[in-house]
Enzyme design. Structure first.
Site, PDB file in Angstrom:
ATOM      1  N   SER A 141       0.771  -1.208   0.096  1.00  0.00           N
ATOM      2  CA  SER A 141      -0.040   0.102   0.015  1.00  0.00           C
ATOM      3  C   SER A 141       0.749   1.505   0.030  1.00  0.00           C
ATOM      4  O   SER A 141       1.734   1.397  -1.049  1.00  0.00           O
ATOM      5  CB  SER A 141      -1.028  -0.196   1.051  1.00  0.00           C
ATOM      6  OG  SER A 141      -1.839   1.142   1.232  1.00  0.00           O
TER       7      SER A 141
ATOM      8  N   ASP B  24      -3.341   6.305  -3.063  1.00  0.00           N
ATOM      9  CA  ASP B  24      -1.915   5.733  -2.481  1.00  0.00           C
ATOM     10  C   ASP B  24      -1.528   4.735  -3.492  1.00  0.00           C
ATOM     11  O   ASP B  24      -1.824   4.511  -4.730  1.00  0.00           O
ATOM     12  CB  ASP B  24      -2.476   5.178  -1.119  1.00  0.00           C
ATOM     13  CG  ASP B  24      -3.157   3.630  -0.895  1.00  0.00           C
ATOM     14  OD1 ASP B  24      -3.730   3.602  -1.960  1.00  0.00           O
ATOM     15  OD2 ASP B  24      -3.121   3.167   0.054  1.00  0.00           O
TER      16      ASP B  24
ATOM     17  N   ASP C 242      -6.370   2.273  -2.923  1.00  0.00           N
ATOM     18  CA  ASP C 242      -7.617   2.091  -2.271  1.00  0.00           C
ATOM     19  C   ASP C 242      -7.733   3.077  -1.461  1.00  0.00           C
ATOM     20  O   ASP C 242      -8.526   3.192  -0.443  1.00  0.00           O
ATOM     21  CB  ASP C 242      -7.652   0.705  -1.621  1.00  0.00           C
ATOM     22  CG  ASP C 242      -6.488   0.772  -0.213  1.00  0.00           C
ATOM     23  OD1 ASP C 242      -5.447   1.512  -0.515  1.00  0.00           O
ATOM     24  OD2 ASP C 242      -6.074  -0.360   0.221  1.00  0.00           O
TER      25      ASP C 242
ATOM     26  N   GLU D 289     -12.680   5.653   6.499  1.00  0.00           N
ATOM     27  CA  GLU D 289     -11.741   6.165   7.699  1.00  0.00           C
ATOM     28  C   GLU D 289     -11.039   7.452   7.167  1.00  0.00           C
ATOM     29  O   GLU D 289     -11.122   7.734   6.201  1.00  0.00           O
ATOM     30  CB  GLU D 289     -10.268   5.190   7.538  1.00  0.00           C
ATOM     31  CG  GLU D 289     -10.696   3.863   8.364  1.00  0.00           C
ATOM     32  CD  GLU D 289      -9.503   2.820   8.347  1.00  0.00           C
ATOM     33  OE1 GLU D 289      -9.120   2.629   9.564  1.00  0.00           O
ATOM     34  OE2 GLU D 289      -8.668   2.835   7.585  1.00  0.00           O
ATOM     35  N   ALA D 290     -10.784   8.376   8.215  1.00  0.00           N
ATOM     36  CA  ALA D 290     -10.451   9.667   7.904  1.00  0.00           C
ATOM     37  C   ALA D 290      -9.153   9.749   6.942  1.00  0.00           C
ATOM     38  O   ALA D 290      -9.175  10.629   6.130  1.00  0.00           O
ATOM     39  CB  ALA D 290      -9.871  10.450   9.148  1.00  0.00           C
ATOM     40  N   ASN D 291      -8.263   8.764   6.801  1.00  0.00           N
ATOM     41  CA  ASN D 291      -7.324   8.548   5.803  1.00  0.00           C
ATOM     42  C   ASN D 291      -7.672   8.439   4.396  1.00  0.00           C
ATOM     43  O   ASN D 291      -6.830   8.341   3.546  1.00  0.00           O
ATOM     44  CB  ASN D 291      -6.261   7.576   6.286  1.00  0.00           C
ATOM     45  CG  ASN D 291      -6.968   6.240   6.416  1.00  0.00           C
ATOM     46  OD1 ASN D 291      -7.861   5.719   5.634  1.00  0.00           O
ATOM     47  ND2 ASN D 291      -6.393   5.360   7.171  1.00  0.00           N
TER      48      ASN D 291
ATOM     49  N   ARG E  69      -4.321   4.511  21.783  1.00  0.00           N
ATOM     50  CA  ARG E  69      -4.669   3.059  21.322  1.00  0.00           C
ATOM     51  C   ARG E  69      -3.182   2.521  20.983  1.00  0.00           C
ATOM     52  O   ARG E  69      -2.347   3.605  20.347  1.00  0.00           O
ATOM     53  CB  ARG E  69      -5.503   2.976  20.667  1.00  0.00           C
ATOM     54  CG  ARG E  69      -5.651   3.741  19.084  1.00  0.00           C
ATOM     55  CD  ARG E  69      -6.576   3.212  18.130  1.00  0.00           C
ATOM     56  NE  ARG E  69      -6.316   1.997  17.360  1.00  0.00           N
ATOM     57  CZ  ARG E  69      -5.644   2.273  16.265  1.00  0.00           C
ATOM     58  NH1 ARG E  69      -4.751   3.138  15.914  1.00  0.00           N
ATOM     59  NH2 ARG E  69      -5.102   0.780  15.801  1.00  0.00           N
TER      60      ARG E  69
ATOM     61  N   THR F  23      -0.231  -1.334  13.237  1.00  0.00           N
ATOM     62  CA  THR F  23       0.716  -1.688  12.239  1.00  0.00           C
ATOM     63  C   THR F  23       2.161  -1.081  12.586  1.00  0.00           C
ATOM     64  O   THR F  23       2.922  -1.565  11.832  1.00  0.00           O
ATOM     65  CB  THR F  23       0.044  -0.718  10.885  1.00  0.00           C
ATOM     66  OG1 THR F  23       0.160   0.515  11.419  1.00  0.00           O
ATOM     67  CG2 THR F  23      -1.119  -1.425  10.297  1.00  0.00           C
TER      68      THR F  23
ATOM     69  N   ARG G 119      -0.614   5.136  19.669  1.00  0.00           N
ATOM     70  CA  ARG G 119      -0.886   6.586  18.969  1.00  0.00           C
ATOM     71  C   ARG G 119      -1.842   7.412  20.037  1.00  0.00           C
ATOM     72  O   ARG G 119      -2.685   6.778  20.639  1.00  0.00           O
ATOM     73  CB  ARG G 119      -1.968   6.393  17.731  1.00  0.00           C
ATOM     74  CG  ARG G 119      -1.223   5.460  16.717  1.00  0.00           C
ATOM     75  CD  ARG G 119      -1.959   5.773  15.321  1.00  0.00           C
ATOM     76  NE  ARG G 119      -1.482   4.749  14.551  1.00  0.00           N
ATOM     77  CZ  ARG G 119      -0.204   4.987  13.490  1.00  0.00           C
ATOM     78  NH1 ARG G 119       0.511   5.920  13.754  1.00  0.00           N
ATOM     79  NH2 ARG G 119       0.073   4.008  12.928  1.00  0.00           N
TER      80      ARG G 119
HETATM   81  P1  NG1 Z   1      -3.005   1.749  12.983  1.00  0.00           P
HETATM   82  O1  NG1 Z   1      -1.567   1.668  12.898  1.00  0.00           O
HETATM   83  O2  NG1 Z   1      -3.405   0.593  13.742  1.00  0.00           O
HETATM   84  O3  NG1 Z   1      -3.408   2.904  13.676  1.00  0.00           O
HETATM   85  C1  NG1 Z   1      -3.119   2.474  10.446  1.00  0.00           C
HETATM   86  C2  NG1 Z   1      -4.156   3.487  10.245  1.00  0.00           C
HETATM   87  C3  NG1 Z   1      -5.288   2.942   9.857  1.00  0.00           C
HETATM   88  C4  NG1 Z   1      -5.569   1.813   8.958  1.00  0.00           C
HETATM   89  C5  NG1 Z   1      -4.407   0.696   9.038  1.00  0.00           C
HETATM   90  C6  NG1 Z   1      -4.105   0.029   7.963  1.00  0.00           C
HETATM   91  C7  NG1 Z   1      -4.383   5.639  11.276  1.00  0.00           C
HETATM   92  C8  NG1 Z   1      -4.509   6.741  12.716  1.00  0.00           C
HETATM   93  N1  NG1 Z   1      -4.344   4.354  11.506  1.00  0.00           N
HETATM   94  O4  NG1 Z   1      -3.652   1.608  11.518  1.00  0.00           O
HETATM   95  O5  NG1 Z   1      -6.482   3.766   9.831  1.00  0.00           O
HETATM   96  O6  NG1 Z   1      -5.394   2.349   7.552  1.00  0.00           O
HETATM   97  O7  NG1 Z   1      -3.055   1.554   9.408  1.00  0.00           O
HETATM   98  O8  NG1 Z   1      -3.533   0.388   6.831  1.00  0.00           O
HETATM   99  O9  NG1 Z   1      -4.259   6.311  10.208  1.00  0.00           O
HETATM  100 ZN    ZN Z   2      -3.761   1.196   0.367  1.00  0.00          ZN
END
Ligand code: NG1
Ligand code: ZN
Length: 547
Positions: free
Chosen positions: A68, A282, A286, A375-377, A503, A507, A512
């Protein structure tokens, strides 16, 4: 067939794909991700697991090779379930187990899973394999196919495709093509066909202009957008940037959706033109982010903005159909508080909050007739229930129904065709956003006017062991260490419109911290104060966090 001998599996593993890494790896929210050079044996084993899953489900299963938005030297793999969804959670532990056992334990592990699920080992199942543009992807894809062949499955190689394309192919194959033709041409035809019907022959409308600057992140999203440019012509003038050749090392580098969202900056390679609508995808296409520059100010339109725009438009059209369907929106705790307020109070659409990870959002969205999730991203899509589709078709085809209601039902049916329901799809989402802006006659500034984001700050804290942080209430409250949540509550109470939660990342090996408040300074300060508490109470390593 339990306790059969799968000696070839071991022989193949030992000779061609020996396990080279001692440390265990975990199948997380995004499958496995690591340095590409370490992943050969993992790929082989995911080929094996895909065959077992396919035989168990009596359906085609997908395997996507991609990391990704990660840098070019990384790679990864995830399995795609029959309807194009992410691998069912209960099988993630099997993926983890398959990746971590010794070569000589593979046979035994295969027998174990066959026994547990009573898997028939005779079907010649299809495994749909796709990969992104990383230079490591071809050899890793070969390893997956070796695994598939070792258990007598049939690999179907789709070559370089976007992650959402692969999800689409799997869904097509398993729905006897009801979802569409399982080919790249089928995918382009479905999306562009719907787009043309929805937009008609008027290319501009009100403040909407049909010109879009598109950042392909030097990845597969750049390669595939060319088909849309060709098929759509002047209907949508997509000007593409960041299409470096494969192996240039530029994949996701200073560009792409993740860079733009996390750095809140214009990507490299895209010309800055004041007020002009731009978007970035990205590395596996996706995720999608929109943005523009005006008077040297950068304006970001993230997943929350897309979700609200889409939900408001679907609600508007749904009302015109006169059909009663429940529409809902799903977010995570990272959604900006201003967007949540806007959805609940202005749009009056029910909004749910779930844990981070697309699979949680997708699952919750299925509770509604029309479930919008983002997701916000920038990863998200819309799912429609069978009930919704049936009722819409009924209305569209009923000549006794008033013309306006039928047209609205047809619009929704075309929107369903434009949307990739299986997973967030940057290109499909982009066509959807363009369609909505066109229908509303809006420019990007008008879209932004819906609400004002609360200033927010995301921080990382390194700790000895991130699993000491556990949470509840869709990750919004911290359960352990016990003393942490009361401290967060006390800090948040000091700030106007303050909100903060912590939390463990799924990944990265970090915790965070998210904070928002009514001003930039306050959001930054709250984030640092909470990060310091995490460092103090959860075994922080290194220096305490600073702004
Ligand atoms: P983690 O590392 O669990 O916060 C991140 C993104 C998720 C999601 C995953 C999988 C943030 C805060 N967290 O997860 O939204 O995209 O990677 O790719 O952006
Ligand atoms: Zn991706």
């Amino acid at each position: 067939m339990a306790n059969s001998s799968y000696r070839t599996v071991y022989a193949f593993a030992r000779e061609m794909h020996p396990k080279t890494v001692k440390e265990d790896i975990l199948y997380g929210t995004a499958g496995f991700r690591a340095k590409a050079s370490t992943l050969g044996y993992v790929m082989y084993r995911m080929g094996l697991l895909a065959v077992l899953r396919a035989r168990y489900k009596r359906a085609a299963i997908g395997v996507m090779i991609t990391a990704s938005h990660n840098p070019e030297p990384d790679n990864g793999v995830k399995l795609v379930d029959p309807m194009g969804e992410m691998l069912e959670q209960s099988w993630e532990k099997w993926a983890t187990k398959f990746a971590n056992v010794g070569d000589d334990q593979l046979e035994e592990t295969i027998n174990e899973i066959i026994k547990e699920y009573d898997i028939p080992m005779t079907d010649r199942v299809e495994i749909v394999v796709g990969k992104d543009t990383r230079p490591s992807s071809p050899s890793l894809s070969k390893s997956v196919m070796d695994g598939v062949l070792a258990l007598s499955g049939k690999p179907v190689d789709y070559g370089i495709v976007t992650t959402p394309q692969l999800h689409y192919f799997v869904a097509c194959k398993n729905t006897k093509r009801v979802y569409g033709e399982p080919t790249e041409e089928g995918y382009y035809a479905k999306l562009t066909g719907a787009f043309k019907k929805l937009r008609g022959e008027t290319y501009t409308n009100g403040k909407y202009r049909n010109r879009l600057l598109y950042d392909g992140a030097n990845g597969v999203g750049a390669k595939k957008i060319k088909y849309f440019q060709e098929l759509l012509g002047n209907r949508l003038k997509i000007e593409m940037f960041n299409d470096a050749i494969i192996g240039s090392g530029k994949l996701n580098h200073l560009c792409g959706a993740d860079h733009v969202k996390s750095q809140q900056k214009f990507p490299t390679g895209v010309p800055v033109e004041s007020g002009v609508r731009c978007c970035s995808v990205d590395g596996d296409a996706d995720r999608l982010i929109y943005y523009y520059m005006e008077e040297n100010n950068f304006h970001l339109m993230d997943g929350d903005r897309m979700a609200t725009l889409i939900a408001s438009y679907l609600k508007e059209v749904l009302e015109k159909t006169g059909i009663e369907l429940d529409l809902g929106l799903v977010q995570t705790a990272y959604a900006n508080g201003a967007s949540t307020d806007y959805i609940a109070k202005k749009l009056r659409v029910p909004v749910a909050c779930v844990s981070t990870g697309v699979k949680h959002l997708h699952h919750k969205a299925l509770d509604y007739d029309i479930g919008v999730y983002f997701e916000a991203n920038g990863h998200g899509t819309v799912v429609f229930s069978k009930n919704a589709k049936d009722k819409l078709k009924e209305t569209a085809n009923d000549s006794s129904v008033a013309g306006e209601r039928r047209t609205a039902a047809e619009t929704l049916l075309n929107l369903i065709d434009l949307i990739n329901e299986t997973v967030g799809d940057a290109i499909s989402d982009m066509l959807l956003i363009e369609t909505i802006l066109h229908a509303k006659g809006w420019d990007i500034q008008e879209w932004e006017r819906a609400y004002t984001d609360l200033p927010n700050r995301l921080m990382k804290v390194t700790v000895e062991d991130r699993t000491v942080i556990t949470t509840t209430d869709a990750e919004r409250r911290c359960v352990t260490p016990e003393s942490l949540q009361p401290e967060i509550d006390a800090l948040v109470a000091k700030y106007k419109r303050g909100r903060s939660f912590v939390r463990a990342s799924g990944t990265e090996d970090i915790v965070r911290v998210y904070a928002e408040a009514s001003t930039r300074e306050e959001a930054d300060q709250l984030a640092v104060e909470v990060a310091k508490k995490v460092h103090e109470l959860a075994g922080g390593t290194g220096n305490p966090p600073e702004i």
